[in-house]
Write a protein that holds these residues in place. Structure first.
Motif, PDB file in Angstrom:
ATOM      1  N   TYR A 210       0.836  -1.202   0.000  1.00  0.00           N
ATOM      2  CA  TYR A 210       0.000   0.000   0.000  1.00  0.00           C
ATOM      3  C   TYR A 210       0.870   1.252   0.000  1.00  0.00           C
ATOM      4  O   TYR A 210       0.638   2.193  -0.753  1.00  0.00           O
ATOM      5  CB  TYR A 210      -0.921   0.003   1.225  1.00  0.00           C
ATOM      6  CG  TYR A 210      -1.725   1.270   1.346  1.00  0.00           C
ATOM      7  CD1 TYR A 210      -2.886   1.449   0.596  1.00  0.00           C
ATOM      8  CD2 TYR A 210      -1.312   2.301   2.183  1.00  0.00           C
ATOM      9  CE1 TYR A 210      -3.616   2.617   0.689  1.00  0.00           C
ATOM     10  CE2 TYR A 210      -2.040   3.477   2.282  1.00  0.00           C
ATOM     11  CZ  TYR A 210      -3.190   3.625   1.531  1.00  0.00           C
ATOM     12  OH  TYR A 210      -3.906   4.794   1.614  1.00  0.00           O
ATOM     13  N   GLN A 211       1.902   1.261   0.827  1.00  0.00           N
ATOM     14  CA  GLN A 211       2.771   2.437   0.900  1.00  0.00           C
ATOM     15  C   GLN A 211       3.508   2.664  -0.411  1.00  0.00           C
ATOM     16  O   GLN A 211       3.653   3.799  -0.875  1.00  0.00           O
ATOM     17  CB  GLN A 211       3.776   2.268   2.048  1.00  0.00           C
ATOM     18  CG  GLN A 211       3.139   2.211   3.424  1.00  0.00           C
ATOM     19  CD  GLN A 211       4.166   1.983   4.527  1.00  0.00           C
ATOM     20  OE1 GLN A 211       5.303   1.569   4.272  1.00  0.00           O
ATOM     21  NE2 GLN A 211       3.772   2.252   5.760  1.00  0.00           N
ATOM     22  N   GLN A 212       4.036   1.560  -0.977  1.00  0.00           N
ATOM     23  CA  GLN A 212       4.764   1.603  -2.261  1.00  0.00           C
ATOM     24  C   GLN A 212       5.977   2.535  -2.203  1.00  0.00           C
ATOM     25  O   GLN A 212       6.359   3.145  -3.195  1.00  0.00           O
ATOM     26  CB  GLN A 212       3.829   2.008  -3.404  1.00  0.00           C
ATOM     27  CG  GLN A 212       2.670   1.057  -3.600  1.00  0.00           C
ATOM     28  CD  GLN A 212       1.641   1.553  -4.591  1.00  0.00           C
ATOM     29  OE1 GLN A 212       1.880   2.502  -5.334  1.00  0.00           O
ATOM     30  NE2 GLN A 212       0.483   0.932  -4.610  1.00  0.00           N
ATOM     31  N   ARG A 213       6.572   2.661  -1.039  1.00  0.00           N
ATOM     32  CA  ARG A 213       7.728   3.546  -0.859  1.00  0.00           C
ATOM     33  C   ARG A 213       8.979   2.844  -1.358  1.00  0.00           C
ATOM     34  O   ARG A 213       9.355   1.783  -0.860  1.00  0.00           O
ATOM     35  CB  ARG A 213       7.860   3.902   0.625  1.00  0.00           C
ATOM     36  CG  ARG A 213       8.944   4.913   0.968  1.00  0.00           C
ATOM     37  CD  ARG A 213       8.981   5.178   2.467  1.00  0.00           C
ATOM     38  NE  ARG A 213       9.277   3.990   3.238  1.00  0.00           N
ATOM     39  CZ  ARG A 213       8.455   3.459   4.143  1.00  0.00           C
ATOM     40  NH1 ARG A 213       7.283   3.995   4.407  1.00  0.00           N
ATOM     41  NH2 ARG A 213       8.808   2.352   4.804  1.00  0.00           N
ATOM     42  N   LYS A 214       9.654   3.444  -2.343  1.00  0.00           N
ATOM     43  CA  LYS A 214      10.897   2.895  -2.886  1.00  0.00           C
ATOM     44  C   LYS A 214      11.886   4.034  -3.008  1.00  0.00           C
ATOM     45  O   LYS A 214      11.592   5.045  -3.637  1.00  0.00           O
ATOM     46  CB  LYS A 214      10.652   2.251  -4.255  1.00  0.00           C
ATOM     47  CG  LYS A 214       9.512   1.246  -4.286  1.00  0.00           C
ATOM     48  CD  LYS A 214       9.173   0.851  -5.713  1.00  0.00           C
ATOM     49  CE  LYS A 214       7.886   0.054  -5.781  1.00  0.00           C
ATOM     50  NZ  LYS A 214       6.682   0.917  -5.532  1.00  0.00           N
ATOM     51  N   PHE A 215      13.065   3.865  -2.439  1.00  0.00           N
ATOM     52  CA  PHE A 215      14.068   4.925  -2.487  1.00  0.00           C
ATOM     53  C   PHE A 215      14.812   4.956  -3.816  1.00  0.00           C
ATOM     54  O   PHE A 215      15.204   6.026  -4.288  1.00  0.00           O
ATOM     55  CB  PHE A 215      15.080   4.748  -1.350  1.00  0.00           C
ATOM     56  CG  PHE A 215      14.516   5.001   0.023  1.00  0.00           C
ATOM     57  CD1 PHE A 215      13.353   5.736   0.211  1.00  0.00           C
ATOM     58  CD2 PHE A 215      15.162   4.510   1.155  1.00  0.00           C
ATOM     59  CE1 PHE A 215      12.836   5.980   1.482  1.00  0.00           C
ATOM     60  CE2 PHE A 215      14.667   4.750   2.431  1.00  0.00           C
ATOM     61  CZ  PHE A 215      13.506   5.478   2.591  1.00  0.00           C
ATOM     62  N   PHE A 216      15.004   3.781  -4.422  1.00  0.00           N
ATOM     63  CA  PHE A 216      15.797   3.698  -5.653  1.00  0.00           C
ATOM     64  C   PHE A 216      15.050   2.886  -6.714  1.00  0.00           C
ATOM     65  O   PHE A 216      15.510   1.806  -7.134  1.00  0.00           O
ATOM     66  CB  PHE A 216      17.165   3.062  -5.358  1.00  0.00           C
ATOM     67  CG  PHE A 216      17.844   3.650  -4.146  1.00  0.00           C
ATOM     68  CD1 PHE A 216      18.395   4.919  -4.186  1.00  0.00           C
ATOM     69  CD2 PHE A 216      17.924   2.931  -2.958  1.00  0.00           C
ATOM     70  CE1 PHE A 216      19.013   5.471  -3.069  1.00  0.00           C
ATOM     71  CE2 PHE A 216      18.534   3.468  -1.832  1.00  0.00           C
ATOM     72  CZ  PHE A 216      19.075   4.749  -1.892  1.00  0.00           C
ATOM     73  N   PRO A 217      13.905   3.371  -7.172  1.00  0.00           N
ATOM     74  CA  PRO A 217      13.071   2.576  -8.083  1.00  0.00           C
ATOM     75  C   PRO A 217      13.765   2.203  -9.390  1.00  0.00           C
ATOM     76  O   PRO A 217      13.453   1.162  -9.981  1.00  0.00           O
ATOM     77  CB  PRO A 217      11.864   3.487  -8.328  1.00  0.00           C
ATOM     78  CG  PRO A 217      12.324   4.858  -7.981  1.00  0.00           C
ATOM     79  CD  PRO A 217      13.322   4.687  -6.881  1.00  0.00           C
ATOM     80  N   ASN A 218      14.720   3.025  -9.833  1.00  0.00           N
ATOM     81  CA  ASN A 218      15.386   2.734 -11.107  1.00  0.00           C
ATOM     82  C   ASN A 218      16.309   1.527 -11.031  1.00  0.00           C
ATOM     83  O   ASN A 218      16.753   1.023 -12.071  1.00  0.00           O
ATOM     84  CB  ASN A 218      16.190   3.954 -11.570  1.00  0.00           C
ATOM     85  CG  ASN A 218      15.304   5.114 -11.980  1.00  0.00           C
ATOM     86  OD1 ASN A 218      14.160   4.921 -12.375  1.00  0.00           O
ATOM     87  ND2 ASN A 218      15.806   6.327 -11.855  1.00  0.00           N
ATOM     88  N   LEU A 219      16.608   1.060  -9.827  1.00  0.00           N
ATOM     89  CA  LEU A 219      17.494  -0.097  -9.680  1.00  0.00           C
ATOM     90  C   LEU A 219      16.729  -1.417  -9.713  1.00  0.00           C
ATOM     91  O   LEU A 219      17.347  -2.484  -9.786  1.00  0.00           O
ATOM     92  CB  LEU A 219      18.271  -0.008  -8.363  1.00  0.00           C
ATOM     93  CG  LEU A 219      19.226   1.178  -8.205  1.00  0.00           C
ATOM     94  CD1 LEU A 219      19.929   1.104  -6.850  1.00  0.00           C
ATOM     95  CD2 LEU A 219      20.243   1.219  -9.327  1.00  0.00           C
TER      96      LEU A 219
ATOM     97  N   LEU B 260       9.350  -4.572  -9.071  1.00  0.00           N
ATOM     98  CA  LEU B 260       8.472  -3.480  -8.644  1.00  0.00           C
ATOM     99  C   LEU B 260       7.026  -3.949  -8.546  1.00  0.00           C
ATOM    100  O   LEU B 260       6.306  -3.553  -7.633  1.00  0.00           O
ATOM    101  CB  LEU B 260       8.572  -2.306  -9.639  1.00  0.00           C
ATOM    102  CG  LEU B 260       9.914  -1.570  -9.669  1.00  0.00           C
ATOM    103  CD1 LEU B 260       9.927  -0.541 -10.807  1.00  0.00           C
ATOM    104  CD2 LEU B 260      10.172  -0.860  -8.346  1.00  0.00           C
ATOM    105  N   ALA B 261       6.621  -4.818  -9.485  1.00  0.00           N
ATOM    106  CA  ALA B 261       5.235  -5.315  -9.492  1.00  0.00           C
ATOM    107  C   ALA B 261       4.951  -6.198  -8.275  1.00  0.00           C
ATOM    108  O   ALA B 261       3.794  -6.258  -7.804  1.00  0.00           O
ATOM    109  CB  ALA B 261       4.959  -6.081 -10.770  1.00  0.00           C
ATOM    110  N   SER B 262       5.975  -6.858  -7.749  1.00  0.00           N
ATOM    111  CA  SER B 262       5.772  -7.763  -6.605  1.00  0.00           C
ATOM    112  C   SER B 262       6.251  -7.145  -5.303  1.00  0.00           C
ATOM    113  O   SER B 262       6.481  -7.847  -4.322  1.00  0.00           O
ATOM    114  CB  SER B 262       6.519  -9.095  -6.849  1.00  0.00           C
ATOM    115  OG  SER B 262       7.912  -8.860  -6.987  1.00  0.00           O
TER     116      SER B 262
END
Length: 301
Positions: A281-290, A296-298
């Motif tokens: 729910y939060q979906q907080r990611k500091f480095f999404p490009n990595l 990301l989907a899981s």
């Protein structure tokens, strides 16, 4: 260095500062020896546990959160050095990321203190005196997020749908994932927990976000030329530890006290904790490009 050289070095130090060395040396003669309890401020530190009831385990609850705040402060101390540093070597990055991972592991394992260290019955009585206070109101947690990643990564998919085409800083802040814990977006009603938090800290959060533009950890990594696979792996480990593993342990502890006997209690801050605490729910990611599209989907599974 012998005594003469030591005195000459001290004289040179204070002379270079434009000060009278003799004054400082005379002061040193009168200074009392330092001791552990004064240096660490032990008496003050151990006097800061102020409970609202006579239930013994409430003091454990207070100390646990104080230790958490100190741990977050240590983490921010490391992150600020990476954020503010220019052209730092990968060795420095890896050293500090290892520290951040160890601190996060402390946060994860320390939840056993909360889960097994308090009486279920006592906690569910004294917790009612804490309303509307909530760990949600930890400013340290939000500062760490702001130092680590761009604002857009703190807006979940529902929030992204609400953003205008060219979002401003205010647009991002209006739609930060954590506001959903106390904000009914259909009615516009906010919980007192959220209102208090925004009134005290939001101006500081916005000021910091402006200052950090181009200097978050995510952006510092993007400014690097060909970061190594080792560095990228360390970044991903920290990202997963902090944004998946820790929230899931937090959720498990909350379920132990609020839902384990089928009682489905509300959080002291009034949030929909089952939904809000979950990393999906939060979906907080500091480095999404990595992360890959599949990862990301899981996220949080």
């Amino acid at each position: 260095m012998d005594n003469k050289e030591l005195i000459e070095a001290l004289v040179e130090k204070y002379t270079n500062l434009g000060e009278n060395p003799e004054t400082y040396l005379k002061g040193l003669l009168q200074a009392k020896p330092i001791n552990y309890w004064d240096y660490i401020q032990v008496d003050t530190l151990l006097s800061l546990q102020k409970t609202r009831t006579d239930y013994k385990d409430e003091e454990i609850f207070v100390m646990y959160h104080q230790v958490t705040e100190l741990t977050l402060k240590m983490m921010i101390h490391e992150i600020k050095q990476l954020s503010e540093g220019e052209n730092l070597s990968e060795d420095i990055w890896i050293t500090k990321l290892d520290r951040l991972k160890r601190y996060t592991r402390m946060l994860i394992t320390s939840f056993d203190i909360m889960k097994e260290g308090m009486s279920y019955e006592d906690y569910n009585i004294f917790r009612s005196t804490l309303t509307p206070a909530s760990g949600f109101q930890s400013a340290s947690f939000r500062y760490l997020e702001l130092y680590s990643t761009k604002l857009e990564n703190l807006v979940n998919s529902k929030g992204q749908e609400r953003l205008p085409e060219n979002p401003t800083l205010d647009d991002y802040f209006e739609n930060l994932y954590w506001k959903d814990a106390g904000y009914n977006r259909k009615t516009g009603k906010k919980t007192l927990t959220l209102i208090q938090f925004i009134e005290k800290y939001e101006d500081d959060f916005k000021s910091l976000a402006k200052k950090l533009k181009g200097k978050t950890l995510e952006e510092r990594v993007m400014q690097m030329d060909n970061p190594s696979d080792e560095l990228k792996e360390k970044l991903k480990q920290f990202d997963h530890f902090y944004n998946v593993a820790w929230p899931l342990v937090h959720l498990d502890t909350a379920q132990h006290y609020l839902d384990s006997k089928g009682e489905n209690k509300a959080a002291t801050g009034g949030s929909e904790w089952k939904k809000y605490l979950h990393p999906k729910y939060q979906q907080r990611k500091f480095f999404p490009n990595l992360w890959s599209k599949e990862e990301l989907a899981s996220w949080g599974e």
